[in-house]
Design an enzyme around this catalytic site. Structure first.
Site, PDB file in Angstrom:
ATOM      1  N   ARG A   1      20.935  -6.672 -23.551  1.00  0.00           N
ATOM      2  CA  ARG A   1      21.992  -7.603 -23.136  1.00  0.00           C
ATOM      3  C   ARG A   1      21.886  -7.951 -21.650  1.00  0.00           C
ATOM      4  NH1 ARG A   1      28.223  -6.872 -22.098  1.00  0.00           N
ATOM      5  NH2 ARG A   1      28.932  -9.001 -22.515  1.00  0.00           N
TER       6      ARG A   1
ATOM      7  N   HIS B   1      21.772 -11.703 -19.984  1.00  0.00           N
ATOM      8  CA  HIS B   1      22.708 -12.184 -18.965  1.00  0.00           C
ATOM      9  C   HIS B   1      21.999 -12.532 -17.659  1.00  0.00           C
ATOM     10  CE1 HIS B   1      26.841 -11.007 -20.772  1.00  0.00           C
ATOM     11  NE2 HIS B   1      25.994 -11.366 -21.706  1.00  0.00           N
TER      12      HIS B   1
ATOM     13  N   GLY C   1      18.114 -18.585 -14.670  1.00  0.00           N
ATOM     14  CA  GLY C   1      16.808 -18.069 -15.084  1.00  0.00           C
ATOM     15  C   GLY C   1      16.644 -16.568 -14.901  1.00  0.00           C
TER      16      GLY C   1
ATOM     17  N   ASN D   1      30.979  -9.851 -17.681  1.00  0.00           N
ATOM     18  CA  ASN D   1      30.117  -8.785 -17.154  1.00  0.00           C
ATOM     19  C   ASN D   1      30.860  -7.586 -16.613  1.00  0.00           C
ATOM     20  OD1 ASN D   1      27.887 -10.300 -17.780  1.00  0.00           O
ATOM     21  ND2 ASN D   1      27.549 -11.077 -15.704  1.00  0.00           N
TER      22      ASN D   1
ATOM     23  N   HIS E   1      22.845  -8.576 -31.837  1.00  0.00           N
ATOM     24  CA  HIS E   1      24.074  -7.833 -32.136  1.00  0.00           C
ATOM     25  C   HIS E   1      23.898  -6.914 -33.346  1.00  0.00           C
ATOM     26  CE1 HIS E   1      26.880 -10.730 -29.701  1.00  0.00           C
ATOM     27  NE2 HIS E   1      25.995 -10.103 -28.958  1.00  0.00           N
TER      28      HIS E   1
HETATM   29  C1  HEM Z   1      25.572 -16.116 -28.866  1.00  0.00           C
HETATM   30  C2  HEM Z   1      26.398 -15.837 -27.884  1.00  0.00           C
HETATM   31  C3  HEM Z   1      26.759 -14.440 -27.481  1.00  0.00           C
HETATM   32  C4  HEM Z   1      28.014 -13.988 -27.220  1.00  0.00           C
HETATM   33  C5  HEM Z   1      29.298 -14.797 -27.265  1.00  0.00           C
HETATM   34  C6  HEM Z   1      27.900 -12.589 -26.901  1.00  0.00           C
HETATM   35  C7  HEM Z   1      28.976 -11.772 -26.553  1.00  0.00           C
HETATM   36  C8  HEM Z   1      28.914 -10.405 -26.480  1.00  0.00           C
HETATM   37  C9  HEM Z   1      30.039  -9.542 -26.252  1.00  0.00           C
HETATM   38  C10 HEM Z   1      31.473 -10.000 -26.020  1.00  0.00           C
HETATM   39  C11 HEM Z   1      29.594  -8.255 -26.291  1.00  0.00           C
HETATM   40  C12 HEM Z   1      30.423  -6.988 -26.121  1.00  0.00           C
HETATM   41  C13 HEM Z   1      30.646  -6.682 -24.653  1.00  0.00           C
HETATM   42  C14 HEM Z   1      31.726  -5.635 -24.451  1.00  0.00           C
HETATM   43  O1  HEM Z   1      32.655  -5.555 -25.259  1.00  0.00           O
HETATM   44  O2  HEM Z   1      31.655  -4.901 -23.435  1.00  0.00           O
HETATM   45  C15 HEM Z   1      28.179  -8.308 -26.530  1.00  0.00           C
HETATM   46  C16 HEM Z   1      27.363  -7.208 -26.642  1.00  0.00           C
HETATM   47  C17 HEM Z   1      25.991  -7.284 -26.785  1.00  0.00           C
HETATM   48  N1  HEM Z   1      25.227  -8.427 -26.748  1.00  0.00           N
HETATM   49 FE1  HEM Z   1      25.897 -10.307 -26.929  1.00  0.00          FE
HETATM   50  N2  HEM Z   1      26.599 -12.219 -26.994  1.00  0.00           N
HETATM   51  C18 HEM Z   1      25.849 -13.315 -27.326  1.00  0.00           C
HETATM   52  C19 HEM Z   1      24.478 -13.367 -27.455  1.00  0.00           C
HETATM   53  C20 HEM Z   1      23.633 -12.320 -27.200  1.00  0.00           C
HETATM   54  C21 HEM Z   1      22.190 -12.422 -27.041  1.00  0.00           C
HETATM   55  C22 HEM Z   1      21.401 -13.738 -27.081  1.00  0.00           C
HETATM   56  C23 HEM Z   1      21.726 -11.170 -26.822  1.00  0.00           C
HETATM   57  C24 HEM Z   1      20.329 -10.701 -26.559  1.00  0.00           C
HETATM   58  C25 HEM Z   1      19.244 -11.349 -26.951  1.00  0.00           C
HETATM   59  C26 HEM Z   1      22.874 -10.280 -26.886  1.00  0.00           C
HETATM   60  C27 HEM Z   1      22.819  -8.900 -26.804  1.00  0.00           C
HETATM   61  C28 HEM Z   1      23.917  -8.074 -26.872  1.00  0.00           C
HETATM   62  C29 HEM Z   1      23.826  -6.634 -27.052  1.00  0.00           C
HETATM   63  C30 HEM Z   1      22.548  -5.844 -27.299  1.00  0.00           C
HETATM   64  C31 HEM Z   1      25.127  -6.137 -26.974  1.00  0.00           C
HETATM   65  C32 HEM Z   1      25.584  -4.667 -27.034  1.00  0.00           C
HETATM   66  C33 HEM Z   1      25.552  -4.128 -25.605  1.00  0.00           C
HETATM   67  C34 HEM Z   1      25.981  -2.679 -25.459  1.00  0.00           C
HETATM   68  O3  HEM Z   1      26.304  -2.000 -26.432  1.00  0.00           O
HETATM   69  O4  HEM Z   1      25.998  -2.222 -24.283  1.00  0.00           O
HETATM   70  N3  HEM Z   1      24.005 -11.015 -27.072  1.00  0.00           N
HETATM   71  N4  HEM Z   1      27.784  -9.623 -26.627  1.00  0.00           N
END
Ligand code: HEM
Ligand SMILES: *[C@@H]1O[C@H](CO)[C@@H](O)[C@H](O)[C@H]1NC(C)=O
Ligand SMILES: *[C@@H]1O[C@H](CO)[C@@H](O)[C@H](O)[C@H]1NC(C)=O
Ligand SMILES: *[C@@H]1O[C@H](CO)[C@@H](O)[C@H](O)[C@H]1NC(C)=O
Ligand SMILES: *[C@@H]1O[C@H](CO)[C@@H](O)[C@H](O)[C@H]1NC(C)=O
Ligand SMILES: *[C@@H]1O[C@H](CO)[C@@H](O)[C@H](O)[C@H]1NC(C)=O
Length: 335
Positions: free
Chosen positions: A64, A68, A74, A102, A206
């Site tokens: 993640r 970000h 970039g 973040n 996810h």
């Molecule tokens: C499509 C739009 C996306 C949205 C709206 C989104 C939003 C989020 C949110 C809200 C969380 C939880 C953060 C928290 O509660 O602290 C999350 C976690 C995560 N996101 Fe996304 N995300 C998106 C796309 C992506 C992409 C493209 C990737 C990587 C290629 C990604 C990888 C991750 C990962 C691996 C987690 C878990 C992180 C952890 O457990 O520390 N996400 N995301």
């Protein structure tokens, strides 16, 4: 090339051709550090291996963190920069770490610092933080059972960061698939040069990691397209009114520490955790539904398309050549 560059128009044409062919990421290459830091990938993998063995979620957190980084000006390591407090002569600088999605959420900065220290010991002043983060994201994916891919290298580190751009460009969990005002998931990814299909496969990230109650609460209490038992189970630890249990973690899919295609199966059972997950499987868009069903039924296709999309995302406007710098400490710009 130079020999045939004899007339002005020809030189101009050739220069343009070189620019076009090399593109925005032409200088990135998997062998960029082959002579200057031959053990780079082994060093990153070794620290990541130990880290993920201790805490599986950290593999997800680094994936993640890379996303970000890349979505804000970039893949230039900008997300890693610390805030700088105000001094009597300069205003405070707020890094991207402080942006809405973040703050109190991004993790893994300490792991990047640890890898950087090991890399600086082996090859001082050579490898960028942006490249280390790109490799760590790939390794986090692999160590949790996901696909591997070859990482083009040669990114340099930014000397600035932008909290405002992070707030503008990072997709929020309440985003819809499309939106007339351009705030939809598809529009946000298309603005970065990534298609609706690539957005859908990248969201497959996810399949690992967790989210906090404050990011899925509205979905539990306000939405109809959610499995009843799934919602009831989550409500037990995520009450309707905050701030109680705001930070309570739930896995993003039903196999949260394994990188697999279960995320897509969960979407088809209306068990997507975030609103932005469930909208990928809409009732009214067969093109979109087909993508989700394809990955649900074909793990190999998911892995192959995910790897290809990660390379594309990792190539978003890198700093190359003499732009930027190689930071000594990933959290601060070189003095
Ligand atoms: C499509 C739009 C996306 C949205 C709206 C989104 C939003 C989020 C949110 C809200 C969380 C939880 C953060 C928290 O509660 O602290 C999350 C976690 C995560 N996101 Fe996304 N995300 C998106 C796309 C992506 C992409 C493209 C990737 C990587 C290629 C990604 C990888 C991750 C990962 C691996 C987690 C878990 C992180 C952890 O457990 O520390 N996400 N995301
Ligand atoms: C990676 O970690 C595992 C434990 O999870 C260990 O058995 C293995 O030897 C480690 N491999 C490397 C290359 O460090
Ligand atoms: C998403 O769509 C729903 C239903 O059309 C709408 O009520 C909501 O305001 C939209 N959310 C955003 C963030 O645009
Ligand atoms: C908060 O989460 C805990 C589990 O950590 C749970 O026992 C408790 O009932 C939750 N509180 C509320 C108000 O939902
Ligand atoms: C339907 O899905 C396709 C593929 O994901 C996308 O390109 C298109 O914009 C979507 N249409 C609507 C109205 O959401
Ligand atoms: C990097 O800089 C940060 C912020 O100033 C500092 O806390 C940290 O100790 C430094 N790390 C190293 C390895 O010097």
């Amino acid at each position: 090339m130079a020999a045939s560059c004899t007339t002005t128009w020809r030189c101009a044409f050739l220069a343009l051709l070189v620019l076009f062919v090399s593109g925005a990421h032409g200088q990135l290459s998997p062998t960029f550090y082959a002579s200057t830091c031959p053990n780079l990938e082994a060093i990153v993998r070794s620290v990541m291996n130990t880290t993920v063995a201790n805490e599986k979620r950290m593999g997800a957190s680094l994936l993640r963190l890379h996303f970000h980084d890349c979505f804000v000006e970039g893949c230039d390591g900008s997300v890693l920069l610390d805030n700088v407090p105000a001094t009597p002569t300069t205003p405070a600088f707020f890094g991207e770490r402080n942006a809405f999605g973040n703050i109190n959420s991004l993790r893994g900065f300490d792991v990047i610092a640890k890898i950087k220290t090991a890399v600086e010991q082996a090859c001082p002043g050579v490898v960028s933080c942006a490249d280390i983060l790109t490799l760590a994201a790939r390794d986090g994916t692999v160590l949790l059972g996901g696909p591997t891919w070859t990482v083009p290298l040669g990114r340099r580190d930014s000397t600035t960061a932008s909290m405002d751009l992070a707030n503008r460009d990072l997709p929020p969990p309440f985003a819809n698939l499309t939106s007339p005002d351009g705030s939809g998931l598809i529009e946000r990814f298309v603005r970065k040069g990534l298609s609706a299909a690539e957005m859908t496969v990248l969201s497959g990230a996810h399949t690992i990691g967790s989210a906090q109650c404050q990011n899925y609460r509205l979905r539990l209490y306000n939405e109809a397209r959610i499995d009843f038992q799934f919602a009831e189970g989550l409500k037990a630890n995520c009450p309707q009114n905050g701030p109680a249990n705001d930070t309570f973690l739930a896995p993003l899919d039903s196999t949260g520490s394994t990188f697999d295609n279960k995320y897509y199966a969960d979407l088809t059972s209306l068990r997507g955790l975030l609103h932005s997950d469930q909208v990928l499987y809409p009732q009214n868009n067969q093109t979109q539904v087909k993508i989700v069903l394809k990955y649900k039924g074909d793990n190999a296709a998911f892995f192959a398309d995910f790897a290809a999309a990660m390379i594309k995302m990792g190539n978003l406007s890198p700093l190359t050549g003499t732009a930027g710098q190689i930071r000594t400490n990933c959290s601060i710009v070189n003095r």
